[in-house]
Design an enzyme around this catalytic site. Structure first.
Site, PDB file in Angstrom:
ATOM      1  N   MET A   1       0.848  -1.199   0.000  1.00  0.00           N
ATOM      2  CA  MET A   1       0.000   0.000   0.000  1.00  0.00           C
ATOM      3  C   MET A   1       0.876   1.238   0.000  1.00  0.00           C
ATOM      4  SD  MET A   1      -2.913   1.501   0.158  1.00  0.00           S
ATOM      5  CE  MET A   1      -3.049   3.281   0.252  1.00  0.00           C
TER       6      MET A   1
ATOM      7  N   GLU B   1       4.447   0.869  -6.072  1.00  0.00           N
ATOM      8  CA  GLU B   1       4.076   1.724  -4.934  1.00  0.00           C
ATOM      9  C   GLU B   1       4.765   3.082  -5.014  1.00  0.00           C
ATOM     10  OE1 GLU B   1       1.602   0.636  -3.364  1.00  0.00           O
ATOM     11  OE2 GLU B   1       1.765  -1.388  -4.185  1.00  0.00           O
TER      12      GLU B   1
HETATM   13 ZN   LIG Z   1      -1.461   0.213  -6.540  1.00  0.00          ZN
END
Ligand SMILES: [Zn+2]
Length: 779
Positions: free
Chosen positions: A195, A230
């Site tokens: 994330m 990311e």
């Molecule tokens: Zn992504």
């Protein structure tokens, strides 16, 4: 309202316009799966039980941590203060401003104010951590992991340090925060691996840390790719954020596309060019069903926001961006992106804003194509009529309609219409035209075999007249790997869906040279493996496929050898793993003998199988396991300490073909033994060979299983368990599950699984008979 997940604030009297202060007293919960603030338990370096806390807020789970207007267009600055055990390390988006000891063995850490950003990007973690760092492009990049595991983060740290300046230059706006951390979590999720929290990326260990005991070459490449993805979000998502979840593809399509660009730049030998085409195939796998949706979606509920993170947002997004970059040319495209980022920095943007930026830098006609592919669902079909050689050029008519797995008649009669950029070649330089309406004339330099979608950046399928398909087949060995990969997958899909005979697709599959490009051969092996499964209950057909594949590809494995070779090309390591799995599935005697030998050695010594091939070999062993073998794997799982190795071994227990053993794996998944984030992986593993058993088991233990799955992923979990099966008896079961558990607005993942099962089971009779005939004609 609980059902709509909204809150209403009521006041004793109507408020007149003015300035007020609203004080909310709030307490939250520490969860066990990755939603809101959550705990991950693990064994530390000394083998003792340890716990660390992390947060995961996307899409709408910052609300579980703090009261907020938890929507992406309510951007704010955040001042976070945390009280944590004095000997722990607390990490957030920004560096700590102050850290003071306080009573009770605690300390109070106050972090610097964040830049203006969306609530879903806030991050906090605390635990017994180490942090390794490097300077890069005037900032500090770091990797954070549980204490004592620093060396496992070196690969990721090096990648972070080399990608940052590359992105600064590509995006034209330098990374604005003082530091960028990537924080490893000892756990996993069935729905995401990392994330992009601004300045503090979170990544589950397996996709960030290298553990020589279990990390494969594919894992190492995934670590780079995940980091590149990311980090791309630090611009696409964090600096410029989509206005609403309906435009989530602006985050995910872009990060996927950019990660591939970075991979091709830093590791040109990894086959990223072929991976782009694989992404197209993954997207079309979902996009060819009636149950698909447009890239730009209508999102109204929290559940729909969670479901928006699918192959359409990621892989179709990536594929359409590749097509548009190729249409505009890379320089103009990049200028458009830089202008878009400059204009919307620290703000929100919609899909249309990107097209305006592209038009602003002079990318003529791009918006028309872009709108067709982002506002409409589905896959265009380009049919190529007879071709003629006229004055050194190949002249042909192409007809545009729509490709569909489950609505062929309807889409033939009333297809959607796109402006499709079509690049074609015929032995000379390629030519690009844009389709206008249903039919278009093309004239391509040269009179060689006509290839449509040359370079494979187009998002469409190509149906050739049989004579053209045949001449393309003759030229197949001399084409580049990207075109070979694209054509083979395209032609097989058209055959399986019934647009053409199975034999045409099979002839292309059969034309793949045994010594061909490693990624192409991997893809061919996957297709043969799928065809083998489709011949289930026809032993002679399965035997014919197995013998054929062993004969064709056995020598390639012999050439590569069973063990990794120092300095070998990375793609060879990936191919070796595929060959072992597929030839092992087909019971190649030399592969099975080696598996047997390695298993004996591994029982005596856990390091006897090279870490980079451990899951490959053990997966083969687990599939064929008898009770004694299964018990041995179980004992090793109990003894393993590293998270990735432990989780892998528990999941292998679910891979057993033997039903009784698979059932035992399901029972273990319901206990505390595997760990809170490993159990759902075991159920998924059982579903691979026993979908009916896994689905029935989950339905019988629904409340308990829900505790083992991310709250945001529950509706998707059931769809995944059954989505790879061709067992039509699952359809009513899934219908009943959706009716009982999901709002009408939230049942898309189940509808997609049902569509897939109907298609896969419906195509079997024709496929089996045509495949059987083909195998007989090609002994
Ligand atoms: Zn992504």
């Amino acid at each position: 309202m609980t059902k709509a997940q909204t809150a209403t604030l009521s006041f004793p009297r109507a408020l007149v316009p003015g300035s007020y202060q609203l004080r909310l007293v709030y307490s939250g919960k520490i969860n066990t799966q990755a939603n809101g603030l959550f705990a991950l338990d693990y064994k530390n370096k000394e083998g003792r039980d340890a716990r660390a806390l992390f947060t995961q807020f996307e899409a709408a789970d910052a609300r579980r941590f703090m009261p907020s207007w938890d929507e992406p267009d309510y951007k704010a600055t955040f001042d976070l203060t945390a009280r944590v055990p004095a000997n722990e390390m607390a990490v957030s988006n920004m560096p700590a401003a102050t850290s003071q000891p306080i009573a009770g063995g605690l300390k109070e850490v106050r972090f610097q104010t964040t830049p203006t950003m969306s609530s879903y990007l806030l991050f906090f973690a605390t635990g017994d951590f180490d942090r390794i760092t490097k300077p890069s492009a005037g900032k500090e990049v770091g990797v954070v992991m549980s204490r004592g595991n620093g060396p496992k983060g070196e690969l990721a740290l090096d990648a972070e340090a080399e990608i940052l300046p590359y992105y600064n230059e590509y995006f034209g706006t330098p990374y604005p925060l003082p530091k960028l951390d990537n924080v490893a979590g000892p756990g996993q999720s069935q729905f995401f691996s990392a994330m992009e929290n601004w300045g503090a990326i979170f990544t589950f260990e397996r996709s960030l840390l290298v553990d020589p005991a279990i990390t494969s070459e594919a894992d190492r490449q995934r670590i780079f790719g995940t980091e590149a993805h990311e980090m791309a979000h630090q611009w696409f998502g964090d600096l410029v954020t989509m206005d609403w979840w309906g435009d989530i593809w602006l985050n995910e399509g872009f990060a996927s596309w950019m990660a591939n660009k970075a991979t091709q730049h830093f590791h040109p030998d990894w086959g990223g060019d072929v991976d782009h085409v694989a992404a197209r195939e993954a997207a079309m796998g979902q996009d060819s069903f009636k149950s698909t949706h447009a890239i730009v979606q209508d999102v109204r509920t929290v559940e729909q926001a969670n479901q928006a993170f699918d192959a359409i947002s990621y892989s179709k997004g990536e594929s359409v961006l590749s097509m548009l970059e190729s249409f505009a040319g890379p320089d103009l495209w990049r200028a458009g992106i830089q202008s878009y980022i400059r204009k919307h920095a620290y703000q929100n943007a919609k899909t249309e804003d990107l097209w305006s930026a592209m038009e602003g830098v002079g990318a003529k006609g791009l918006a028309t194509v872009a709108r067709d592919f982002t506002n409409q669902p589905g896959v265009p079909l380009i049919e190529v009529g007879p071709a003629q050689c006229v004055g050194g050029r190949t002249v042909a008519t192409i007809t545009q309609s729509q490709f569909s797995n489950d609505e062929r008649a309807q889409t033939m009669a009333h297809p959607l219409v796109w402006h499709v950029p079509v690049r074609a070649s015929a032995g000379g330089p390629s030519a690009q035209i844009l389709t206008e309406g249903p039919t278009t004339q093309i004239a391509v330099p040269g009179c060689g075999p006509l290839l449509i979608n040359a370079g494979q950046t187009g998002y469409y399928r190509t149906l050739y007249q049989p004579a053209l398909a045949q001449s393309l087949q003759g030229a197949f060995p001399s084409l580049g790997a990207v075109d070979q990969f694209g054509i083979m997958n395209d032609q097989l899909a058209l055959s399986e869906t019934g647009y053409q005979r199975m034999a045409i697709g099979l002839d292309f599959l059969n034309a793949v040279p045994a010594n061909g490009n490693a990624k192409l051969v991997q893809s061919a092996l996957r297709h043969w493996s799928g065809l083998y499964d489709d011949m289930d209950s026809i032993p002679a057909g399965q035997r014919a496929i197995a013998n054929r594949v062993i004969r064709a590809y056995g020598p390639r494995l012999q050439q590569l050898g069973f063990a990794p070779r120092p300095g070998e090309p990375a793609v060879d390591a990936l191919l070796r793993s595929s060959l072992i799995s597929t030839l092992g599935k087909f019971k190649d005697p030399t592969v099975m003998a080696e598996a047997h030998r390695l298993f004996g050695a591994w029982e005596a010594n856990s390091n006897a199988i090279p870490g980079s091939l451990k899951t490959t070999w053990l997966d083969l062993i687990a599939r064929n396991a008898d009770e004694a073998t299964w018990n041995a794997i179980h004992a090793k799982a109990q003894a393993a300490t590293g998270f990735a190795e432990r989780a892998s071994l528990y999941q292998l227990l679910g891979a057993a073909s033997n039903e009784a053993l698979a059932r035992r794996a399901l029972d273990i998944a319901m206990t505390n033994e595997p760990g809170k984030t490993t159990s759902s992986g075991m159920i998924t593993s059982v579903a691979d060979q026993h979908p009916r058993m896994a689905v029935d088991f989950v339905l019988a233990h629904l409340a308990q299983v829900n505790q083992l799955v991310d709250i945001s992923g529950r509706s998707r979990f059931m769809g995944r368990l059954s989505g790879r099966s061709a067992d039509a008896s699952l359809v009513p079961t899934l219908e009943a599950y959706a009716n009982a558990n999901l709002a009408a607005s939230d049942r898309k993942p189940i509808d997609q699984a049902i569509a897939r099962i109907r298609f896969d089971s419906g195509k079997l009779p024709r496929e089996r008979s045509e495949l059987g005939a083909w195998l007989q004609a090609h002994p």
